[in-house]
Design a protein around this motif. Structure first.
Motif, PDB file in Angstrom:
ATOM      1  N   LEU A  80     -37.583  28.464 -64.710  1.00 43.09           N
ATOM      2  CA  LEU A  80     -38.012  28.260 -66.098  1.00 43.09           C
ATOM      3  C   LEU A  80     -39.462  28.688 -66.257  1.00 43.09           C
ATOM      4  O   LEU A  80     -40.273  28.486 -65.353  1.00 43.09           O
ATOM      5  N   VAL A  81     -39.776  29.255 -67.406  1.00 40.79           N
ATOM      6  CA  VAL A  81     -41.170  29.459 -67.777  1.00 40.79           C
ATOM      7  C   VAL A  81     -41.517  28.299 -68.697  1.00 40.79           C
ATOM      8  O   VAL A  81     -40.838  28.090 -69.706  1.00 40.79           O
ATOM      9  N   GLN A  82     -42.550  27.534 -68.328  1.00 36.10           N
ATOM     10  CA  GLN A  82     -42.942  26.397 -69.141  1.00 36.10           C
ATOM     11  C   GLN A  82     -44.356  26.589 -69.676  1.00 36.10           C
ATOM     12  O   GLN A  82     -45.195  27.203 -69.025  1.00 36.10           O
ATOM     13  N   ALA A  83     -44.588  26.085 -70.877  1.00 40.37           N
ATOM     14  CA  ALA A  83     -45.911  26.136 -71.498  1.00 40.37           C
ATOM     15  C   ALA A  83     -46.085  24.882 -72.332  1.00 40.37           C
ATOM     16  O   ALA A  83     -45.128  24.139 -72.569  1.00 40.37           O
ATOM     17  N   ARG A  84     -47.320  24.650 -72.777  1.00 40.05           N
ATOM     18  CA  ARG A  84     -47.614  23.488 -73.622  1.00 40.05           C
ATOM     19  C   ARG A  84     -47.887  23.947 -75.047  1.00 40.05           C
ATOM     20  O   ARG A  84     -48.195  25.124 -75.290  1.00 40.05           O
ATOM     21  N   PRO A  85     -47.798  23.050 -76.002  1.00 39.76           N
ATOM     22  CA  PRO A  85     -48.052  23.430 -77.398  1.00 39.76           C
ATOM     23  C   PRO A  85     -49.451  24.002 -77.628  1.00 39.76           C
ATOM     24  O   PRO A  85     -49.647  24.812 -78.537  1.00 39.76           O
ATOM     25  N   ASP A  86     -50.430  23.615 -76.789  1.00 41.74           N
ATOM     26  CA  ASP A  86     -51.785  24.128 -76.988  1.00 41.74           C
ATOM     27  C   ASP A  86     -52.037  25.440 -76.231  1.00 41.74           C
ATOM     28  O   ASP A  86     -53.146  25.974 -76.264  1.00 41.74           O
ATOM     29  N   SER A  87     -51.014  25.988 -75.575  1.00 34.70           N
ATOM     30  CA  SER A  87     -51.144  27.286 -74.902  1.00 34.70           C
ATOM     31  C   SER A  87     -51.247  28.394 -75.950  1.00 34.70           C
ATOM     32  O   SER A  87     -50.701  28.280 -77.047  1.00 34.70           O
ATOM     33  N   THR A  88     -51.919  29.470 -75.583  1.00 36.41           N
ATOM     34  CA  THR A  88     -51.927  30.635 -76.473  1.00 36.41           C
ATOM     35  C   THR A  88     -50.725  31.514 -76.126  1.00 36.41           C
ATOM     36  O   THR A  88     -50.176  31.424 -75.014  1.00 36.41           O
ATOM     37  N   ILE A  89     -50.356  32.359 -77.060  1.00 42.43           N
ATOM     38  CA  ILE A  89     -49.262  33.297 -76.812  1.00 42.43           C
ATOM     39  C   ILE A  89     -49.619  34.209 -75.638  1.00 42.43           C
ATOM     40  O   ILE A  89     -48.773  34.544 -74.814  1.00 42.43           O
ATOM     41  N   GLY A  90     -50.895  34.581 -75.533  1.00 44.02           N
ATOM     42  CA  GLY A  90     -51.334  35.396 -74.401  1.00 44.02           C
ATOM     43  C   GLY A  90     -51.096  34.697 -73.079  1.00 44.02           C
ATOM     44  O   GLY A  90     -50.651  35.320 -72.101  1.00 44.02           O
ATOM     45  N   ASP A  91     -51.396  33.391 -73.010  1.00 44.06           N
ATOM     46  CA  ASP A  91     -51.144  32.611 -71.793  1.00 44.06           C
ATOM     47  C   ASP A  91     -49.657  32.628 -71.437  1.00 44.06           C
ATOM     48  O   ASP A  91     -49.273  32.775 -70.276  1.00 44.06           O
ATOM     49  N   VAL A  92     -48.831  32.469 -72.458  1.00 42.60           N
ATOM     50  CA  VAL A  92     -47.383  32.420 -72.239  1.00 42.60           C
ATOM     51  C   VAL A  92     -46.872  33.777 -71.759  1.00 42.60           C
ATOM     52  O   VAL A  92     -46.041  33.857 -70.848  1.00 42.60           O
ATOM     53  N   LYS A  93     -47.391  34.851 -72.363  1.00 43.50           N
ATOM     54  CA  LYS A  93     -46.981  36.189 -71.920  1.00 43.50           C
ATOM     55  C   LYS A  93     -47.313  36.405 -70.448  1.00 43.50           C
ATOM     56  O   LYS A  93     -46.520  36.976 -69.697  1.00 43.50           O
ATOM     57  N   ARG A  94     -48.474  35.943 -70.029  1.00 46.64           N
ATOM     58  CA  ARG A  94     -48.861  36.090 -68.622  1.00 46.64           C
ATOM     59  C   ARG A  94     -47.942  35.268 -67.707  1.00 46.64           C
ATOM     60  O   ARG A  94     -47.590  35.708 -66.607  1.00 46.64           O
ATOM     61  N   ALA A  95     -47.545  34.090 -68.165  1.00 47.86           N
ATOM     62  CA  ALA A  95     -46.627  33.255 -67.370  1.00 47.86           C
ATOM     63  C   ALA A  95     -45.263  33.931 -67.239  1.00 47.86           C
ATOM     64  O   ALA A  95     -44.647  33.895 -66.167  1.00 47.86           O
ATOM     65  N   VAL A  96     -44.803  34.563 -68.312  1.00 51.53           N
ATOM     66  CA  VAL A  96     -43.526  35.292 -68.261  1.00 51.53           C
ATOM     67  C   VAL A  96     -43.654  36.482 -67.313  1.00 51.53           C
ATOM     68  O   VAL A  96     -42.785  36.720 -66.475  1.00 51.53           O
ATOM     69  N   ALA A  97     -44.755  37.217 -67.431  1.00 48.06           N
ATOM     70  CA  ALA A  97     -44.966  38.394 -66.579  1.00 48.06           C
ATOM     71  C   ALA A  97     -45.001  38.026 -65.096  1.00 48.06           C
ATOM     72  O   ALA A  97     -44.544  38.793 -64.242  1.00 48.06           O
ATOM     73  N   ALA A  98     -45.517  36.834 -64.791  1.00 41.97           N
ATOM     74  CA  ALA A  98     -45.593  36.393 -63.396  1.00 41.97           C
ATOM     75  C   ALA A  98     -44.203  36.182 -62.791  1.00 41.97           C
ATOM     76  O   ALA A  98     -44.045  36.169 -61.570  1.00 41.97           O
ATOM     77  N   LEU A  99     -43.194  36.019 -63.649  1.00 49.01           N
ATOM     78  CA  LEU A  99     -41.822  35.825 -63.169  1.00 49.01           C
ATOM     79  C   LEU A  99     -40.957  37.044 -63.485  1.00 49.01           C
ATOM     80  O   LEU A  99     -39.761  36.917 -63.741  1.00 49.01           O
ATOM     81  N   ALA A 100     -41.565  38.220 -63.476  1.00 49.60           N
ATOM     82  CA  ALA A 100     -40.852  39.458 -63.823  1.00 49.60           C
ATOM     83  C   ALA A 100     -39.618  39.680 -62.955  1.00 49.60           C
ATOM     84  O   ALA A 100     -38.640  40.280 -63.400  1.00 49.60           O
ATOM     85  N   GLY A 101     -39.633  39.190 -61.738  1.00 52.08           N
ATOM     86  CA  GLY A 101     -38.480  39.336 -60.852  1.00 52.08           C
ATOM     87  C   GLY A 101     -37.267  38.540 -61.300  1.00 52.08           C
ATOM     88  O   GLY A 101     -36.169  38.714 -60.782  1.00 52.08           O
ATOM     89  N   HIS A 102     -37.462  37.672 -62.278  1.00 49.32           N
ATOM     90  CA  HIS A 102     -36.369  36.824 -62.783  1.00 49.32           C
ATOM     91  C   HIS A 102     -36.005  37.191 -64.221  1.00 49.32           C
ATOM     92  O   HIS A 102     -35.526  36.348 -64.976  1.00 49.32           O
ATOM     93  N   ARG A 103     -36.228  38.427 -64.595  1.00 49.70           N
ATOM     94  CA  ARG A 103     -36.079  38.835 -65.994  1.00 49.70           C
ATOM     95  C   ARG A 103     -34.704  38.520 -66.576  1.00 49.70           C
ATOM     96  O   ARG A 103     -34.578  38.249 -67.766  1.00 49.70           O
ATOM     97  N   GLU A 104     -33.658  38.565 -65.762  1.00 51.21           N
ATOM     98  CA  GLU A 104     -32.322  38.298 -66.295  1.00 51.21           C
ATOM     99  C   GLU A 104     -32.057  36.809 -66.490  1.00 51.21           C
ATOM    100  O   GLU A 104     -31.073  36.436 -67.115  1.00 51.21           O
ATOM    101  N   GLU A 105     -32.911  35.969 -65.958  1.00 50.16           N
ATOM    102  CA  GLU A 105     -32.735  34.515 -66.067  1.00 50.16           C
ATOM    103  C   GLU A 105     -33.566  33.909 -67.193  1.00 50.16           C
ATOM    104  O   GLU A 105     -33.438  32.724 -67.487  1.00 50.16           O
ATOM    105  N   ILE A 106     -34.448  34.701 -67.788  1.00 51.65           N
ATOM    106  CA  ILE A 106     -35.397  34.146 -68.759  1.00 51.65           C
ATOM    107  C   ILE A 106     -35.209  34.801 -70.119  1.00 51.65           C
ATOM    108  O   ILE A 106     -35.406  36.009 -70.260  1.00 51.65           O
ATOM    109  N   ASP A 107     -34.796  34.018 -71.107  1.00 55.93           N
ATOM    110  CA  ASP A 107     -34.691  34.549 -72.462  1.00 55.93           C
ATOM    111  C   ASP A 107     -35.515  33.724 -73.449  1.00 55.93           C
ATOM    112  O   ASP A 107     -35.546  34.017 -74.642  1.00 55.93           O
ATOM    113  N   ALA A 108     -36.181  32.700 -72.932  1.00 55.65           N
ATOM    114  CA  ALA A 108     -37.011  31.846 -73.781  1.00 55.65           C
ATOM    115  C   ALA A 108     -37.999  31.090 -72.890  1.00 55.65           C
ATOM    116  O   ALA A 108     -37.852  31.078 -71.664  1.00 55.65           O
TER     117      ALA A 108
END
Length: 197
Positions: A80-108
């Protein structure tokens, strides 16, 4: 490649490999696929592989193995990619990018409060349609995000499939009794669980 192998061939490969090699192969797989492979082995074979695995990974897979195979907890992925309500979209994008190897498992992205309670399930589409400096809570408010689609870990395959078909979602979250996210089930996971080998 391991995840796409015929289950009988994967089982044979794991049995023929040295325990430490089999453990490395299993650890490299997505958690839900790894658990499926481990279920095909005997209790003794499974125990030897888990003993030869990094403790954290072995603990994660053992926890998944504790759920019955035909219940939501038994075929969810814990990636799972997890974030908090006070995270920025940029922070969330970086968290998603860090799990690029799991791209088929992450849709949200799972949005949780500081105490770990599920707040929202932010679709990846919202990441690309908002500026990096936008704050997640503002995005959720502006888009009037619907309640996240969830099931308990003991939900049956049929219940999970029914929710996905009824809501036309591509995935849903498995949550504990106290509202904390445990994993995600994608539509293809349901197909794997429903269709005979």
């Amino acid at each position: 490649a391991l995840e796409e192998m015929d289950p009988d061939e994967l089982e044979a490969l794991l049995r023929e490999a040295r325990p430490e090699r089999a453990a490395a192969l299993i650890a490299a797989m997505e958690p839900d696929e790894a658990v499926d492979a481990l279920r095909d082995l005997s209790d003794d074979e499974r125990a030897v592989i888990l003993l030869n695995m990094e403790a954290a990974k072995a603990g994660e897979l053992s926890a998944l193995l504790s759920y019955p195979e035909r219940e939501a907890g038994g075929f969810m992925t814990t990636t799972l990619v997890q974030a908090r309500p006070d995270s920025t979209i940029g922070d969330v994008k970086r968290a998603v990018a860090a799990l690029a190897g799991h791209r088929e498992e992450i849709d949200a992205v799972v949005i949780c409060s500081p105490d770990g309670q599920l707040v929202a399930d932010l679709p990846l589409f919202d990441l690309v349609t908002h500026a990096d400096d936008a704050v997640v809570s503002d995005v959720l408010a502006a888009d009037e995000a619907p309640e996240p689609l969830t099931v308990p870990p003991d939900a049956s395959v049929a219940d999970v499939a029914d929710q996905l078909v009824r809501t036309r979602h591509s995935s849903l979250l498995v949550v504990s009794e106290d509202g904390q996210p445990l994993g995600r089930i994608l539509a293809d996971d349901v197909l794997d669980a429903l269709l005979p080998e």
